[in-house]
Motif scaffolding. Structure first.
Motif, PDB file in Angstrom:
ATOM      1  N   ASN A   1      -7.864 -28.723 -21.013  1.00 51.50           N
ATOM      2  CA  ASN A   1      -7.615 -29.417 -19.777  1.00 51.50           C
ATOM      3  C   ASN A   1      -8.478 -28.693 -18.812  1.00 51.50           C
ATOM      4  OD1 ASN A   1      -5.604 -31.582 -20.497  1.00 51.50           O
ATOM      5  ND2 ASN A   1      -4.358 -29.626 -20.934  1.00 51.50           N
ATOM      6  N   LEU A   2      -9.209 -29.375 -17.954  1.00 50.09           N
ATOM      7  CA  LEU A   2      -9.942 -28.806 -16.812  1.00 50.09           C
ATOM      8  C   LEU A   2      -9.151 -29.300 -15.442  1.00 50.09           C
ATOM      9  CD1 LEU A   2     -12.543 -27.795 -15.125  1.00 50.09           C
ATOM     10  CD2 LEU A   2     -13.286 -30.359 -15.491  1.00 50.09           C
ATOM     11  N   SER A   3      -9.018 -28.205 -14.626  1.00 50.39           N
ATOM     12  CA  SER A   3      -8.333 -28.527 -13.147  1.00 50.39           C
ATOM     13  C   SER A   3      -9.534 -27.983 -12.333  1.00 50.39           C
ATOM     14  CB  SER A   3      -6.953 -27.468 -13.043  1.00 50.39           C
ATOM     15  OG  SER A   3      -6.276 -27.835 -13.974  1.00 50.39           O
ATOM     16  N   VAL A   4      -9.644 -28.936 -11.000  1.00 52.46           N
ATOM     17  CA  VAL A   4     -10.516 -28.419 -10.128  1.00 52.46           C
ATOM     18  C   VAL A   4      -9.893 -28.883  -8.802  1.00 52.46           C
ATOM     19  CG1 VAL A   4     -12.545 -29.305  -8.978  1.00 52.46           C
ATOM     20  CG2 VAL A   4     -12.494 -29.278 -11.437  1.00 52.46           C
ATOM     21  N   LEU A   5      -9.991 -27.850  -7.763  1.00 52.76           N
ATOM     22  CA  LEU A   5      -9.552 -28.036  -6.414  1.00 52.76           C
ATOM     23  C   LEU A   5     -10.621 -27.637  -5.444  1.00 52.76           C
ATOM     24  CD1 LEU A   5      -7.301 -28.156  -4.012  1.00 52.76           C
ATOM     25  CD2 LEU A   5      -6.953 -25.905  -4.606  1.00 52.76           C
ATOM     26  N   ILE A   6     -10.822 -28.692  -4.481  1.00 49.02           N
ATOM     27  CA  ILE A   6     -12.048 -28.421  -3.606  1.00 49.02           C
ATOM     28  C   ILE A   6     -11.500 -28.092  -2.178  1.00 49.02           C
ATOM     29  CG2 ILE A   6     -14.079 -29.270  -2.578  1.00 49.02           C
ATOM     30  CD1 ILE A   6     -14.572 -30.559  -5.441  1.00 49.02           C
ATOM     31  N   THR A   7     -11.883 -27.235  -1.495  1.00 47.82           N
ATOM     32  CA  THR A   7     -11.174 -27.034   0.131  1.00 47.82           C
ATOM     33  C   THR A   7     -12.343 -26.988   1.011  1.00 47.82           C
ATOM     34  OG1 THR A   7     -11.187 -24.569  -0.159  1.00 47.82           O
ATOM     35  CG2 THR A   7      -9.546 -25.762  -1.139  1.00 47.82           C
ATOM     36  N   VAL A   8     -12.021 -27.663   2.032  1.00 42.93           N
ATOM     37  CA  VAL A   8     -13.228 -27.296   3.161  1.00 42.93           C
ATOM     38  C   VAL A   8     -12.417 -26.744   4.402  1.00 42.93           C
ATOM     39  CG1 VAL A   8     -14.332 -28.778   4.991  1.00 42.93           C
ATOM     40  CG2 VAL A   8     -14.274 -29.710   2.565  1.00 42.93           C
ATOM     41  N   ASP A   9     -12.794 -25.576   4.672  1.00 42.60           N
ATOM     42  CA  ASP A   9     -12.062 -24.537   5.734  1.00 42.60           C
ATOM     43  C   ASP A   9     -10.718 -24.523   5.404  1.00 42.60           C
ATOM     44  OD1 ASP A   9     -14.393 -24.258   7.289  1.00 42.60           O
ATOM     45  OD2 ASP A   9     -14.242 -25.855   8.440  1.00 42.60           O
ATOM     46  N   GLY A  10     -10.573 -24.135   4.160  1.00 42.34           N
ATOM     47  CA  GLY A  10      -9.084 -23.881   3.782  1.00 42.34           C
ATOM     48  C   GLY A  10      -8.156 -24.996   3.644  1.00 42.34           C
ATOM     49  N   ALA A  11      -8.616 -26.291   3.786  1.00 47.85           N
ATOM     50  CA  ALA A  11      -7.838 -27.532   3.674  1.00 47.85           C
ATOM     51  C   ALA A  11      -8.114 -28.234   2.260  1.00 47.85           C
ATOM     52  CB  ALA A  11      -8.015 -28.566   4.725  1.00 47.85           C
ATOM     53  N   SER A  12      -7.191 -28.430   1.557  1.00 49.88           N
ATOM     54  CA  SER A  12      -7.389 -29.227   0.122  1.00 49.88           C
ATOM     55  C   SER A  12      -7.933 -30.617   0.454  1.00 49.88           C
ATOM     56  CB  SER A  12      -6.225 -29.237  -0.601  1.00 49.88           C
ATOM     57  OG  SER A  12      -6.348 -30.019  -1.668  1.00 49.88           O
ATOM     58  N   VAL A  13      -9.239 -30.905  -0.088  1.00 55.32           N
ATOM     59  CA  VAL A  13      -9.671 -32.334   0.064  1.00 55.32           C
ATOM     60  C   VAL A  13      -9.992 -33.007  -1.142  1.00 55.32           C
ATOM     61  CG1 VAL A  13     -10.749 -31.804   2.074  1.00 55.32           C
ATOM     62  CG2 VAL A  13     -12.018 -31.490   0.146  1.00 55.32           C
ATOM     63  N   HIS A  14      -9.669 -32.205  -2.146  1.00 51.51           N
ATOM     64  CA  HIS A  14      -9.800 -32.978  -3.504  1.00 51.51           C
ATOM     65  C   HIS A  14      -9.175 -32.275  -4.769  1.00 51.51           C
ATOM     66  CE1 HIS A  14     -11.478 -35.559  -6.906  1.00 51.51           C
ATOM     67  NE2 HIS A  14     -11.828 -34.292  -7.507  1.00 51.51           N
TER      68      HIS A  14
END
Length: 86
Positions: free
Chosen positions: A45-58
């Motif tokens: 299972n692959l988990s991905v978290l993308i943040t912009v300036d500390g805010a989760s966007v995806h």
């Protein structure tokens, strides 16, 4: 009808640096896998978290499309999976 008509819509993030007093936007992608987490297919299972300036966007969790033969290989797929998405 709304969901069918907007399925290709993607969020757009605009940061006004003068409003937040910053010059640079920091984009960070985190990824992780659980080696052979699916007991039937032995895929990870692959988990991905993308943040912009500390805010989760995806964020998303999905089954990797290939079967890794080691935890290191699974993590390598995870790194590339966080950059390239379908």
């Amino acid at each position: 009808r709304y969901l069918a008509a907007t399925q290709d819509t993607k969020p757009r993030i605009a940061v006004r640096h003068d409003a937040v007093g910053k010059k640079d936007t920091k984009i960070v992608a985190w990824s992780d896998t659980d080696f052979a987490g699916d007991k039937e297919t032995r895929k990870s299972n692959l988990s991905v978290l993308i943040t912009v300036d500390g805010a989760s966007v995806h964020c998303h969790v999905r089954l990797q499309s290939v079967t890794a033969t080691s935890s290191a290989e699974s993590e390598l797929y995870s790194i590339f999976g966080s950059e390239v998405q379908n």
